[in-house]
Design an enzyme around this catalytic site. Sequence first.
Site, PDB file in Angstrom:
ATOM      1  N   LYS A   1      -4.071   9.962  -0.072  1.00  0.00           N
ATOM      2  CA  LYS A   1      -3.704  10.395  -1.155  1.00  0.00           C
ATOM      3  C   LYS A   1      -2.810   9.029  -1.932  1.00  0.00           C
ATOM      4  O   LYS A   1      -3.260   8.053  -2.096  1.00  0.00           O
ATOM      5  CB  LYS A   1      -2.236  10.902  -0.629  1.00  0.00           C
TER       6      LYS A   1
ATOM      7  N   GLY B   1       4.468  -0.557  -5.900  1.00  0.00           N
ATOM      8  CA  GLY B   1       5.042   0.757  -5.905  1.00  0.00           C
ATOM      9  C   GLY B   1       3.684   1.614  -6.661  1.00  0.00           C
ATOM     10  O   GLY B   1       2.794   1.341  -7.692  1.00  0.00           O
TER      11      GLY B   1
ATOM     12  N   CYS C   1       6.728  -1.047   3.451  1.00  0.00           N
ATOM     13  CA  CYS C   1       5.986  -0.011   2.745  1.00  0.00           C
ATOM     14  C   CYS C   1       5.399   0.725   3.460  1.00  0.00           C
ATOM     15  O   CYS C   1       5.177   2.428   3.960  1.00  0.00           O
ATOM     16  CB  CYS C   1       4.032  -0.479   2.017  1.00  0.00           C
TER      17      CYS C   1
ATOM     18  N   GLU D   1      -7.689  -3.066   3.148  1.00  0.00           N
ATOM     19  CA  GLU D   1      -7.280  -4.186   3.172  1.00  0.00           C
ATOM     20  C   GLU D   1      -7.448  -5.116   4.566  1.00  0.00           C
ATOM     21  O   GLU D   1      -7.595  -3.755   5.601  1.00  0.00           O
ATOM     22  CB  GLU D   1      -6.248  -5.222   2.954  1.00  0.00           C
TER      23      GLU D   1
ATOM     24  N   SER E   1       5.806 -11.073  -7.610  1.00  0.00           N
ATOM     25  CA  SER E   1       7.185 -10.192  -8.300  1.00  0.00           C
ATOM     26  C   SER E   1       7.714 -11.627  -8.297  1.00  0.00           C
ATOM     27  O   SER E   1       8.124 -12.641  -8.043  1.00  0.00           O
ATOM     28  CB  SER E   1       7.576  -9.639  -6.758  1.00  0.00           C
TER      29      SER E   1
ATOM     30  N   GLU F   1      -2.742  -0.803  -2.483  1.00  0.00           N
ATOM     31  CA  GLU F   1      -2.086  -0.675  -1.262  1.00  0.00           C
ATOM     32  C   GLU F   1      -0.533  -0.108  -1.736  1.00  0.00           C
ATOM     33  O   GLU F   1       0.015  -1.052  -1.993  1.00  0.00           O
ATOM     34  CB  GLU F   1      -1.583  -1.448   0.122  1.00  0.00           C
TER      35      GLU F   1
ATOM     36  N   ASN G   1       8.939  -7.605  -1.178  1.00  0.00           N
ATOM     37  CA  ASN G   1       8.953  -7.583   0.258  1.00  0.00           C
ATOM     38  C   ASN G   1       8.682  -8.783   1.412  1.00  0.00           C
ATOM     39  O   ASN G   1       9.949  -8.847   2.710  1.00  0.00           O
ATOM     40  CB  ASN G   1       9.012  -5.985   0.712  1.00  0.00           C
TER      41      ASN G   1
ATOM     42  N   LYS H   1      -0.294 -12.698  -9.610  1.00  0.00           N
ATOM     43  CA  LYS H   1       0.752 -12.709 -10.421  1.00  0.00           C
ATOM     44  C   LYS H   1       1.969 -12.716  -8.845  1.00  0.00           C
ATOM     45  O   LYS H   1       2.128 -10.825  -9.048  1.00  0.00           O
ATOM     46  CB  LYS H   1       0.482 -11.874 -11.581  1.00  0.00           C
TER      47      LYS H   1
END
Length: 482
Positions: A453, A227, A282, A460, A175, A248, A150, A173
Site C-alpha cells: 500500500k 515520508g 519506519c 531492498e 537529509s 521505502e 533517522n 542526496k
Amino acid sequence: MSLIKFMVAGERVEGAGQPFRSVNPATGETNYEVSGASKADVASCVEMAATAATSLQWRNLKPHQRASLLHRIADGMMSRAEDLAITQSRENGKVIAESRKQVSNAAAVFRYYAAACETVGGELTPSRGDYLSMTTYEPYGVVAAVTPWNSPLTMEAQKVAPALAAGNAIILKPSEVTPTVAILLAEIAQAAGVPAGIVNVLTGTGRETGLELIRHPKVRMISFTGGTATGKLIAQTAAERLIPCALELGGKSPHIIFADADLEAALDAVQDGIFEGSGQSCVAGSRLFVQRSILDEVIARLQDRVKRIQVGMPFDPDSRMGPIASFQHRETIERFVASARDEGGEILAGGKRPDDRELEKGAFYLPTLITGLSGGARVCREEIFGPVLVILPFDHEDDLVAQANDTDYGLACGLWTPDVTRAMRVARQIDAGTVWINTYKQLSVSTPFGGFKSSGLGREKGLAGLRLYQQSKSIYLGGMSI
C-alpha cells in the site's frame, strides 16, 4: 565556523547553493555549516557520474574485482567505525550504542553484496529454435539515492552497496539533518579504490538540490527512503520521465499480543519496537493491539517499564533514548499528542518534555503511552515517527485483522502467540511486507524488505535488492543447434 563541503568525483566541492546549519539536537548548538548544491552543481555532478558510469575502467571490472572494492569499503567503514558512529549521533541524537551497532550492520551490507557480485549471474533460457538465448542484467547508469535522517548509516549502505554491485554510479542526496555520514562514506569509497565519479554526494535542501537531481535527464533510476508524501511526489516525477523508482516509505505498524503470549518477551519487544531510536523508525510498532482479557495487565506492566526508560544525552552510556532528531520534528510529535488529548485519549505516561534541567536545551521528549481512542483517531492513522505508542483492545481474530489492516500503510507487523497455526493464519491475513512472529525488528540483509500500500514500491536487501538496480537484457545467439 567550519563549512562542510560535499563530494563530487573524488573532490570536496563548495556549492553555489544556499548553505545550511547542522544542529546538534541534544544541545541545540550548531555543529557546522554545510554547503548547498545549486542547480548548476547538480548538473555538473550528474554529467561526471554519467561519464564515470560508462567508462571502460568501471564497466569492464570483473565481478571479483567489484567484489574486492566492496570488501575494501566495508574494511574502511570498520577502520573509521567510531568516527561514523559519533557523526551520526551528533547529527540525529541517536544513542551511541545504537550508532555503533549500525556501523557494523552497514559494513555487513557491503560484504553481502560483494558476495552477490561473485555468485549471482544471468540465466540461459530454454530456446525454441536453433539459437542460444540468455538473460543478462545491466546497470541503469546513474542512480539518484535520497536518504532519510533517522538511520543514515544503514539506509545509505543499503543503497550504495547494491547499486555499485550492479555496476551503477550513484549520487547520494542525504537529509539536511544528517548530511555528513554520506560524505564520509564517499571518502571511504574513494580510499578503497572506487573510480572518481562513481560515488558522489550532493548536500542541500529537497527543493533546491533533491528536486533538480531526480529531474535530471541523465539520472536513470531513483531510490528513496522517507515520508510517504515526498515518496508520492518522487513517484510522479519518475512516472513523467518513464524511469524506475524504489520507494521505502512510512508505516503505522500493528504489534499484536494474544492472551496466551509470553508476556515478558512480548513486552520487551513492544518496548524496543517503539522506543528504540526514540520511535524514529519506519517499522516502529506504533499501534499495540492487546487481547481484551489481558489488557489491564499489559497496560500496568508497560506503564512501569516506560517510567524506567532512561532518557538522556546520546553519549551517556546509561541513556536508552536520546533526543528527537530535530526541534522541528519534536513540535510535530507534540501536535500529534495534543490531538490525541483533544479526541479524548488518556495519556498514561509521558506526553511531554522531560523535567530534567540538563536536557532542557535539547529536543528531548518522553516515551508516551496513549489509550482510550478508537482506530479512527489521528494518532492511530497517521505516522508520528516518534516515541508514541497507542494501545487498542481486540476481542477475536476477525476483529483484530480488520483493525490492523484499517490503515493506508503496510510496512511491518509483529504478533505474539505460541499457537503456530493461529500465528500463520493471522500473518497471512495482515497487509504488510514483513511480519514478525514472536520477535520484532529482526532484519537481515539477505531478506527482501519493503511495504504494501502506501508504504512503498520495490524491495531492498537480498538478491531482490541487487536486481532493483539492474535492468534485464535478452540476448539471442543464432546459428546454434542445441
